[in-house]
Design a protein around this motif. Structure first.
Motif, PDB file in Angstrom:
ATOM      1  N   ILE A 204      75.735 -10.311  29.037  1.00 44.70           N
ATOM      2  CA  ILE A 204      74.400 -10.012  28.494  1.00 44.70           C
ATOM      3  C   ILE A 204      73.998 -11.076  27.475  1.00 44.70           C
ATOM      4  O   ILE A 204      72.852 -11.538  27.466  1.00 44.70           O
ATOM      5  N   THR A 205      74.946 -11.482  26.622  1.00 46.54           N
ATOM      6  CA  THR A 205      74.643 -12.522  25.633  1.00 46.54           C
ATOM      7  C   THR A 205      74.304 -13.843  26.320  1.00 46.54           C
ATOM      8  O   THR A 205      73.433 -14.585  25.860  1.00 46.54           O
ATOM      9  N   ALA A 206      74.963 -14.147  27.435  1.00 53.05           N
ATOM     10  CA  ALA A 206      74.636 -15.367  28.186  1.00 53.05           C
ATOM     11  C   ALA A 206      73.204 -15.301  28.710  1.00 53.05           C
ATOM     12  O   ALA A 206      72.462 -16.289  28.634  1.00 53.05           O
ATOM     13  N   LEU A 207      72.797 -14.138  29.220  1.00 50.79           N
ATOM     14  CA  LEU A 207      71.411 -13.984  29.677  1.00 50.79           C
ATOM     15  C   LEU A 207      70.422 -14.117  28.521  1.00 50.79           C
ATOM     16  O   LEU A 207      69.363 -14.729  28.673  1.00 50.79           O
ATOM     17  N   LEU A 208      70.769 -13.554  27.365  1.00 52.90           N
ATOM     18  CA  LEU A 208      69.884 -13.674  26.197  1.00 52.90           C
ATOM     19  C   LEU A 208      69.806 -15.120  25.710  1.00 52.90           C
ATOM     20  O   LEU A 208      68.725 -15.604  25.346  1.00 52.90           O
ATOM     21  N   ALA A 209      70.937 -15.828  25.710  1.00 47.92           N
ATOM     22  CA  ALA A 209      70.932 -17.235  25.291  1.00 47.92           C
ATOM     23  C   ALA A 209      70.108 -18.076  26.270  1.00 47.92           C
ATOM     24  O   ALA A 209      69.348 -18.960  25.855  1.00 47.92           O
ATOM     25  N   LEU A 210      70.229 -17.787  27.557  1.00 54.15           N
ATOM     26  CA  LEU A 210      69.426 -18.492  28.550  1.00 54.15           C
ATOM     27  C   LEU A 210      67.936 -18.191  28.347  1.00 54.15           C
ATOM     28  O   LEU A 210      67.094 -19.089  28.484  1.00 54.15           O
ATOM     29  N   THR A 211      67.619 -16.960  27.980  1.00 55.68           N
ATOM     30  CA  THR A 211      66.228 -16.598  27.687  1.00 55.68           C
ATOM     31  C   THR A 211      65.693 -17.393  26.508  1.00 55.68           C
ATOM     32  O   THR A 211      64.564 -17.891  26.547  1.00 55.68           O
ATOM     33  N   VAL A 212      66.496 -17.529  25.458  1.00 58.19           N
ATOM     34  CA  VAL A 212      66.067 -18.313  24.286  1.00 58.19           C
ATOM     35  C   VAL A 212      65.859 -19.774  24.679  1.00 58.19           C
ATOM     36  O   VAL A 212      64.878 -20.399  24.274  1.00 58.19           O
ATOM     37  N   ILE A 213      66.741 -20.323  25.493  1.00 57.58           N
ATOM     38  CA  ILE A 213      66.595 -21.716  25.943  1.00 57.58           C
ATOM     39  C   ILE A 213      65.293 -21.889  26.720  1.00 57.58           C
ATOM     40  O   ILE A 213      64.526 -22.836  26.483  1.00 57.58           O
ATOM     41  N   LEU A 214      65.023 -20.974  27.638  1.00 59.45           N
ATOM     42  CA  LEU A 214      63.795 -21.066  28.427  1.00 59.45           C
ATOM     43  C   LEU A 214      62.548 -20.886  27.564  1.00 59.45           C
ATOM     44  O   LEU A 214      61.545 -21.588  27.761  1.00 59.45           O
ATOM     45  N   LEU A 215      62.604 -19.971  26.585  1.00 56.11           N
ATOM     46  CA  LEU A 215      61.465 -19.792  25.681  1.00 56.11           C
ATOM     47  C   LEU A 215      61.238 -21.035  24.830  1.00 56.11           C
ATOM     48  O   LEU A 215      60.092 -21.425  24.578  1.00 56.11           O
ATOM     49  N   LYS A 216      62.320 -21.657  24.372  1.00 59.86           N
ATOM     50  CA  LYS A 216      62.178 -22.887  23.581  1.00 59.86           C
ATOM     51  C   LYS A 216      61.547 -23.989  24.419  1.00 59.86           C
ATOM     52  O   LYS A 216      60.626 -24.673  23.965  1.00 59.86           O
ATOM     53  N   LEU A 217      62.005 -24.159  25.657  1.00 57.69           N
ATOM     54  CA  LEU A 217      61.416 -25.175  26.523  1.00 57.69           C
ATOM     55  C   LEU A 217      59.959 -24.848  26.840  1.00 57.69           C
ATOM     56  O   LEU A 217      59.120 -25.746  26.922  1.00 57.69           O
ATOM     57  N   TRP A 218      59.628 -23.584  26.993  1.00 60.16           N
ATOM     58  CA  TRP A 218      58.256 -23.181  27.327  1.00 60.16           C
ATOM     59  C   TRP A 218      57.318 -23.391  26.145  1.00 60.16           C
ATOM     60  O   TRP A 218      56.234 -23.941  26.293  1.00 60.16           O
ATOM     61  N   HIS A 219      57.744 -22.953  24.949  1.00 64.60           N
ATOM     62  CA  HIS A 219      56.860 -23.044  23.784  1.00 64.60           C
ATOM     63  C   HIS A 219      56.697 -24.466  23.263  1.00 64.60           C
ATOM     64  O   HIS A 219      55.720 -24.759  22.576  1.00 64.60           O
ATOM     65  N   GLU A 220      57.626 -25.346  23.563  1.00 62.54           N
ATOM     66  CA  GLU A 220      57.548 -26.711  23.056  1.00 62.54           C
ATOM     67  C   GLU A 220      57.238 -27.720  24.157  1.00 62.54           C
ATOM     68  O   GLU A 220      57.478 -28.912  23.995  1.00 62.54           O
ATOM     69  N   ARG A 221      56.699 -27.260  25.268  1.00 63.76           N
ATOM     70  CA  ARG A 221      56.334 -28.162  26.366  1.00 63.76           C
ATOM     71  C   ARG A 221      55.081 -28.937  25.992  1.00 63.76           C
ATOM     72  O   ARG A 221      54.255 -28.450  25.233  1.00 63.76           O
ATOM     73  N   PRO A 222      54.931 -30.138  26.528  1.00 62.14           N
ATOM     74  CA  PRO A 222      53.691 -30.870  26.266  1.00 62.14           C
ATOM     75  C   PRO A 222      52.535 -30.216  27.033  1.00 62.14           C
ATOM     76  O   PRO A 222      52.689 -29.834  28.190  1.00 62.14           O
ATOM     77  N   VAL A 223      51.414 -30.083  26.367  1.00 62.86           N
ATOM     78  CA  VAL A 223      50.241 -29.478  26.990  1.00 62.86           C
ATOM     79  C   VAL A 223      49.271 -30.591  27.324  1.00 62.86           C
ATOM     80  O   VAL A 223      48.868 -31.370  26.461  1.00 62.86           O
ATOM     81  N   PHE A 224      48.904 -30.676  28.580  1.00 62.99           N
ATOM     82  CA  PHE A 224      47.989 -31.703  29.025  1.00 62.99           C
ATOM     83  C   PHE A 224      46.583 -31.127  29.085  1.00 62.99           C
ATOM     84  O   PHE A 224      46.391 -29.922  29.253  1.00 62.99           O
ATOM     85  N   ASN A 225      45.586 -32.006  28.982  1.00 59.65           N
ATOM     86  CA  ASN A 225      44.193 -31.581  29.040  1.00 59.65           C
ATOM     87  C   ASN A 225      43.873 -31.152  30.468  1.00 59.65           C
ATOM     88  O   ASN A 225      43.981 -31.934  31.403  1.00 59.65           O
ATOM     89  N   LYS A 226      43.473 -29.901  30.625  1.00 61.06           N
ATOM     90  CA  LYS A 226      43.159 -29.387  31.957  1.00 61.06           C
ATOM     91  C   LYS A 226      41.768 -29.804  32.414  1.00 61.06           C
ATOM     92  O   LYS A 226      41.433 -29.688  33.577  1.00 61.06           O
ATOM     93  N   ASN A 227      40.946 -30.309  31.498  1.00 62.79           N
ATOM     94  CA  ASN A 227      39.597 -30.726  31.835  1.00 62.79           C
ATOM     95  C   ASN A 227      39.667 -32.133  32.430  1.00 62.79           C
ATOM     96  O   ASN A 227      40.038 -33.087  31.762  1.00 62.79           O
ATOM     97  N   SER A 228      39.303 -32.254  33.690  1.00 63.28           N
ATOM     98  CA  SER A 228      39.419 -33.558  34.347  1.00 63.28           C
ATOM     99  C   SER A 228      38.204 -34.438  34.097  1.00 63.28           C
ATOM    100  O   SER A 228      38.203 -35.608  34.450  1.00 63.28           O
TER     101      SER A 228
END
Length: 147
Positions: free
Chosen positions: A89-113
């Motif tokens: 369970i802790t491995a799943l929670l640690a993987l969740t934190v890793i994925l959340l960190k990658l998601w929240h700190e991803r570069p955001v590109f301008n969607k307006n072309s």
């Protein structure tokens, strides 16, 4: 004061549980496994609520994921249910934190072309520091004359 009281109560609870459950090591290990797993669950809930992972180390969470995954596999090979379950369970929670960190700190590109095109005599980004009432030339002249 609240933090000191929390630490003191935690130390007392740890000593009491170690003393009272020492005749039953499986129960002591089960309690320890669920409390530590619960603490990681609280961390995941905190990250989801605040959407802030800037203070977390990706390397530490990666190492934690690796370590608890190995412990979960060890528990499986030794048929130790508390070790296997809590670390899985802790491995799943640690993987969740890793994925959340990658998601929240991803570069955001301008969607307006569409691109902005410069046009003569058109201000695209006005820089107004503060609003002032519009003065007519007559008012300015009257003020200069009164001085």
């Amino acid at each position: 004061m609240k933090n000191i009281l929390l630490v003191v109560l935690t130390i007392i609870a740890a000593l009491l549980s170690a003393f009272l459950l020492s005749p039953w090591p499986v129960w002591l290990g089960t309690l320890a496994a669920w409390v530590t797993t619960g603490s990681f669950c609280l961390q995941v809930l905190h990250i989801i609520k605040n959407k802030d992972t800037s203070g977390l180390s990706l390397g530490m969470w990666g190492a934690l994921f690796f370590g608890v995954s190995c412990w979960a596999w060890y528990g499986f090979r030794m048929s130790d249910i508390p070790v296997m379950t809590a670390n899985g369970i802790t491995a799943l929670l640690a993987l969740t934190v890793i994925l959340l960190k990658l998601w929240h700190e991803r570069p955001v590109f301008n969607k307006n072309s569409r691109r902005l095109v410069r046009m003569p005599r058109v201000i695209l980004k006005p820089r107004i520091r503060r609003l002032r009432p519009l003065k007519t030339p007559d008012e300015s002249r009257l003020k200069r004359e009164n001085k």
